[in-house]
Enzyme design. Structure first.
Site, mmCIF file in Angstrom:
data_model
loop_
_atom_site.group_PDB
_atom_site.id
_atom_site.type_symbol
_atom_site.label_atom_id
_atom_site.label_comp_id
_atom_site.label_asym_id
_atom_site.label_seq_id
_atom_site.Cartn_x
_atom_site.Cartn_y
_atom_site.Cartn_z
ATOM 1 N NE ARG A 31 1.723 3.002 0.133
ATOM 2 C CZ ARG A 31 2.896 2.403 -0.027
ATOM 3 N NH1 ARG A 31 3.152 1.777 -1.157
ATOM 4 N NH2 ARG A 31 3.800 2.412 0.912
ATOM 5 C CE1 TYR A 65 -3.471 5.083 1.110
ATOM 6 C CE2 TYR A 65 -1.594 5.949 2.297
ATOM 7 C CZ TYR A 65 -2.236 4.899 1.699
ATOM 8 O OH TYR A 65 -1.660 3.657 1.690
ATOM 9 C CE1 TYR A 113 -7.227 -2.371 2.313
ATOM 10 C CE2 TYR A 113 -5.967 -3.521 3.982
ATOM 11 C CZ TYR A 113 -6.018 -2.667 2.902
ATOM 12 O OH TYR A 113 -4.853 -2.130 2.428
#
Lengths: 148, 269
Positions: free
Chosen positions: B67, B71, B93
């Protein structure tokens, strides 16, 4: 997602009047928005998986089981029991131990395993400080009169 | 005023009703409206409000891809538009500053390069939890940890306070999975929590709804049953206090709190 459904959902997110109308009468608002009856049924179903699939234009999953009843923690309310101004704690009453029955997790315990009725009424009373609220300073009535 | 070259906004967990007017205005005003959202309504809304500038960053995710690599690619893409002189709105979100490394880092780097950048608050899963689970973090205190961080960094909890553990559904997994994560750290987590709580202590698995009219997921399970409770990547764990507080009565008396109206002034036994 149909264009009407797309427009309707975007309007709910960005137009407060549209959202107000939907909250007041969902069916009428969706009729006005041109949504098909089957789309309306899904939007009103409360079934997140089916709503998601409809909006994304994916095949509909089978309807979800009825949601579990709300299982609200009431520990804090119980902690305050007896303090002036505190609402009566809903879990203050002794609760009978539920009978373990075979049922799918996670809404029950494994078959044969007892559920321990955890509760805090047995705790000794302590000090639970209710914080000062509101936090913001009170504005002076007349700004010209000076303030702090 | 309102001359930021980069603005970071949150769409809320449930876009319908939780997105601020200011955020809507920034999406409209931006040259580029980049977004990382899970709610399809948010995506449609951004594309509708800014049809020429909307661009999803979701394609940077990859199956089993670390991840952190994703990013960094998101940050590079965002900064590249800022350096081109475009006004960029980066939408994420929830709250854009809560459990969102790319948003914070984009602001830091933009400012370091001399650009005017700002983050606006949004509604996070924790905010939804306070409302849906009906507890106030001020009462009994509240400790909040990312679950893997809690596990590997020797975090210490106070069992007399409320405890929130985030991302228990991705425990110990630093890669992206489009389906289910392997929660290999769950036994370790239980082992650590058993140091403070009974295996029968009730805990709550919580998931905030993303559509109006949908009820939140609130599953009460005894701690020992947590691995079988059906946690997902968006699950948050709430642990109510498992022990009474330890009042410092000398301080209570010296502050006069034992005489304050509204407080019982009771003493622990």
């Amino acid at each position: 997602m149909s264009d009407d459904l797309k427009r309707f959902m975007v309007s709910l997110a960005s137009d407060v009047d549209a959202l107000t109308n939907f909250m007041r009468d969902p069916r009428a608002a969706m009729d006005h928005g041109g949504l098909l009856p089957e789309e309306q049924d899904i939007i009103l179903s409360g079934d997140q998986g089916r709503i998601y699939a409809t909006i994304k234009g994916l095949p509909l999953p089978p309807p979800a089981e009825a949601p579990a009843p709300p299982q609200m923690p009431t520990v804090v309310a119980t902690m305050l029991q007896g303090q002036q101004g505190a609402a009566p704690a809903p879990t203050a009453q002794p609760q009978p131990a539920p009978v373990a029955q075979p049922q799918p997790m996670p809404y029950g315990s494994p078959a044969g395993q007892p559920i321990y009725c955890y509760g805090v009424p047995q705790w000794p009373p302590g000090y639970y400080y209710v914080p000062t609220w509101p936090y913001f300073a009170v504005m002076p009535q007349n700004p010209q009169a000076g303030g702090h | 005023m309102f001359d930021e070259q980069m603005i970071v906004i949150g769409t809320g967990i449930r876009t319908i009703g939780q997105m601020t007017m200011e955020s809507v205005a920034w999406i409209k005003r931006a040259d580029k409206a980049l977004y990382i959202v899970s709610d399809p309504i948010a995506e449609e809304m951004i594309k509708t409000l800014n049809p020429d500038g909307a661009e999803s960053l979701h394609h940077f995710y990859g199956e089993n891809k670390p991840r952190i690599q994703t990013y960094n690619e998101m940050i590079d893409r965002t900064l590249s538009y800022v350096r081109e002189g475009k006004r960029v709105c980066l939408a994420a979100y929830g709250h854009p500053g809560v459990f969102a490394y790319p948003t914070h880092e984009s602001v830091r780097r933009a400012r370091a390069e001399g650009f005017k950048a700002r983050m606006l608050p949004g509604v996070s899963a924790e905010d939804c939890m306070f409302a849906d689970l009906n507890f106030d973090p001020a009462m009994a205190g509240c400790q909040s940890y990312e679950a893997t961080d809690f596990l590997i960094n020797g975090r210490v909890i106070d069992p007399s306070s409320n405890v929130i553990l985030w991302q228990i559904g991705v425990l110990g997994d630093t890669t992206f999975k489009s389906q289910r994560y392997d929660i290999k750290g769950m036994p370790h987590l239980l082992q650590k929590l058993y140091q403070h709580y009974s295996p029968y202590h009730d805990v709550y698995v919580y998931e905030a709804p993303i559509f109006p009219g949908v009820e939140p997921v609130i599953r009460k399970v005894p701690l020992y049953a947590l691995p079988q409770s059906g946690v997902s990547a968006i699950s948050t764990l709430y642990i109510p206090p498992g022990a009474p507080p330890r009042p410092d009565y000398a301080t209570v008396q010296s502050l006069g709190l034992d005489k304050v109206n509204g407080h019982a002034g009771q003493q622990s036994g």
